[in-house]
Design an enzyme around this catalytic site. Structure first.
Site, mmCIF file in Angstrom:
data_model
loop_
_atom_site.group_PDB
_atom_site.id
_atom_site.type_symbol
_atom_site.label_atom_id
_atom_site.label_comp_id
_atom_site.label_asym_id
_atom_site.label_seq_id
_atom_site.Cartn_x
_atom_site.Cartn_y
_atom_site.Cartn_z
ATOM 1 N N ASN A 112 -7.561 -5.321 -40.531
ATOM 2 C CA ASN A 112 -7.706 -6.290 -39.441
ATOM 3 C C ASN A 112 -8.429 -5.596 -38.278
ATOM 4 O OD1 ASN A 112 -7.117 -7.611 -36.930
ATOM 5 N ND2 ASN A 112 -5.629 -8.870 -38.021
ATOM 6 N N GLU B 206 1.524 -14.456 -47.276
ATOM 7 C CA GLU B 206 1.580 -13.131 -46.650
ATOM 8 C C GLU B 206 2.954 -13.018 -45.994
ATOM 9 O OE1 GLU B 206 -1.832 -11.706 -44.451
ATOM 10 O OE2 GLU B 206 -0.534 -10.613 -43.056
ATOM 11 N N HIS C 286 1.722 -7.128 -40.766
ATOM 12 C CA HIS C 286 2.189 -7.101 -39.381
ATOM 13 C C HIS C 286 3.113 -5.907 -39.121
ATOM 14 C CE1 HIS C 286 1.995 -9.202 -35.548
ATOM 15 N NE2 HIS C 286 3.091 -8.522 -35.303
ATOM 16 N N HIS D 112 -8.831 -12.596 -36.840
ATOM 17 C CA HIS D 112 -8.093 -13.749 -36.332
ATOM 18 C C HIS D 112 -8.917 -14.359 -35.209
ATOM 19 C CE1 HIS D 112 -3.954 -15.312 -34.702
ATOM 20 N NE2 HIS D 112 -4.840 -16.264 -34.843
ATOM 21 N N ARG E 191 -8.702 -16.599 -32.588
ATOM 22 C CA ARG E 191 -7.653 -17.333 -31.862
ATOM 23 C C ARG E 191 -8.252 -18.470 -31.064
ATOM 24 N NH1 ARG E 191 -2.663 -14.139 -31.429
ATOM 25 N NH2 ARG E 191 -2.031 -15.843 -30.084
ATOM 26 N N ARG F 39 -9.400 -14.644 -27.391
ATOM 27 C CA ARG F 39 -9.131 -13.460 -26.560
ATOM 28 C C ARG F 39 -9.752 -12.190 -27.123
ATOM 29 N NH1 ARG F 39 -2.669 -12.782 -27.439
ATOM 30 N NH2 ARG F 39 -2.769 -14.902 -26.680
ATOM 31 N N THR G 24 0.646 -12.249 -33.096
ATOM 32 C CA THR G 24 1.414 -13.214 -33.882
ATOM 33 C C THR G 24 2.850 -12.720 -34.018
ATOM 34 O OG1 THR G 24 -0.631 -13.494 -35.097
ATOM 35 C CG2 THR G 24 1.309 -14.572 -35.988
ATOM 36 N N GLU H 69 -7.831 -15.349 -40.336
ATOM 37 C CA GLU H 69 -6.534 -15.842 -39.850
ATOM 38 C C GLU H 69 -6.811 -16.943 -38.846
ATOM 39 O OE1 GLU H 69 -4.314 -12.719 -38.081
ATOM 40 O OE2 GLU H 69 -4.234 -11.546 -39.907
ATOM 41 N N HIS I 255 -8.677 -5.650 -32.962
ATOM 42 C CA HIS I 255 -8.543 -4.820 -31.764
ATOM 43 C C HIS I 255 -9.818 -4.064 -31.399
ATOM 44 C CE1 HIS I 255 -4.605 -6.162 -31.155
ATOM 45 N NE2 HIS I 255 -4.149 -5.678 -32.278
HETATM 46 N N1 PXP Z 1 -1.274 -10.220 -40.719
HETATM 47 C C1 PXP Z 1 -1.239 -11.235 -39.818
HETATM 48 C C2 PXP Z 1 -1.060 -12.619 -40.343
HETATM 49 C C3 PXP Z 1 -1.391 -11.003 -38.450
HETATM 50 O O1 PXP Z 1 -1.358 -12.024 -37.585
HETATM 51 C C4 PXP Z 1 -1.617 -9.675 -38.021
HETATM 52 C C5 PXP Z 1 -1.810 -9.404 -36.562
HETATM 53 O O2 PXP Z 1 -2.991 -10.000 -36.133
HETATM 54 C C6 PXP Z 1 -1.661 -8.658 -38.981
HETATM 55 C C7 PXP Z 1 -1.470 -8.950 -40.321
HETATM 56 C C8 PXP Z 1 -1.916 -7.235 -38.602
HETATM 57 O O3 PXP Z 1 -0.858 -6.774 -37.844
HETATM 58 P P1 PXP Z 1 -0.954 -5.327 -37.190
HETATM 59 O O4 PXP Z 1 -2.089 -5.372 -36.212
HETATM 60 O O5 PXP Z 1 0.377 -5.162 -36.552
HETATM 61 O O6 PXP Z 1 -1.207 -4.362 -38.300
#
Ligand code: PXP
Length: 247
Positions: A7, A160, A200, A52, A54, A58, A110, A79, A10
């Protein structure tokens, strides 16, 4: 082998911190570029890239998604919230998969699984549209019997499992219970024929236990990989996570 979806949200968070007003997502002084980062992740062994988009934009912007869908050599997993706007966007850009997540504007990230029972009609509408378009739908849900049952009934091929509660409990007394809940959920989902992903809060430490959840197909990991990349570079961070997931 458990697959790794990285992901990259960030990376966009960092860009937006400085260049939110710039209008452009890339070029000139604008940096860092999430799509360039995605390509390095793929080079280091990522099996897919997750972003994601959003509703409040953001971090990831529409242009990032468009560019990623053109540039990705692996799979793009989008996402998204269950809204008509996001559904239309997914149908236009055709990522390999969408992961339906809950969204509220106040949350930092999330924070809970999608309540498929409560939002059954909305979820069914999006899942049907994606199935018809050949886009896989994954439902980001807590390891709860009713949520998993309903995912199957609504014809979502993937789920997931939300590992956030487990990750938060990792250093406390609730860890064993949270871990067991994930294992029971994964077993139930697999028995129903669902593909089981998880994500997550997974990091370089807790992944040693997370990877022993039965029937895992893919882990989606963002924050810990991007954080480590500040010190090691993204390719080393991805390689190290993949090794820990599968060693
Ligand atoms: N899976 C989903 C559905 C999420 O919303 C997120 C956070 O955006 C992640 C995985 C990744 O989470 P993390 O950044 O804590 O690894």
């Amino acid at each position: 082998m458990i697959l790794l979806g990285v992901n990259i949200d960030h990376c966009a968070t960092l860009r937006q911190a400085r260049y939110r007003q710039a209008g452009a997502t890339v070029g000139g002084n604008v940096e860092p570029d999430p799509v360039a980062l995605a390509q390095l992740c793929e080079r280091a062994g990522a099996d897919g890239i997750t972003i994601h988009l959003r509703e409040d934009r953001r971090h990831i912007q529409d242009r990032d998604l468009e560019r990623l869908c053109e540039a990705a050599a692996t799979r793009v997993n989008l996402e998204m919230a269950c809204t008509p706007e996001m559904t239309a966007l997914a149908l236009r850009l055709k990522p390999h998969s969408v992961c339906l997540v809950p969204e509220s504007r106040e949350e930092v990230t999330t924070e809970g699984g999608l309540d498929v029972v409560k939002f059954r009609d909305k979820v069914a509408r999006v899942t049907d549209a994606m199935n018809a378009a050949g886009i896989k739908t994954s439902l980001f849900i807590d390891a709860d019997e009713h949520q998993i049952d309903l995912a199957k009934k609504l014809h979502a091929p993937w789920i997931e499992l939300h590992t956030g509660a487990y990750a938060n409990a990792y250093h406390g007394p609730a860890r064993a219970d949270e871990f067991k809940r994930l294992c029971v959920g994964a077993t139930q989902a697999h028995a129903l024929g669902l593909v089981v992903n998880a994500g997550h809060g997974i990091n370089y430490v807790n992944v040693a236990e997370v990877r022993t959840i039965p029937h895992l197909h893919e882990l989606n990991i963002g924050h810990s990989i991007i954080s480590r990349a500040l010190f090691t570079g993204i390719e080393e961070a991805v390689r190290e996570m993949k090794t820990r997931m599968n060693s």
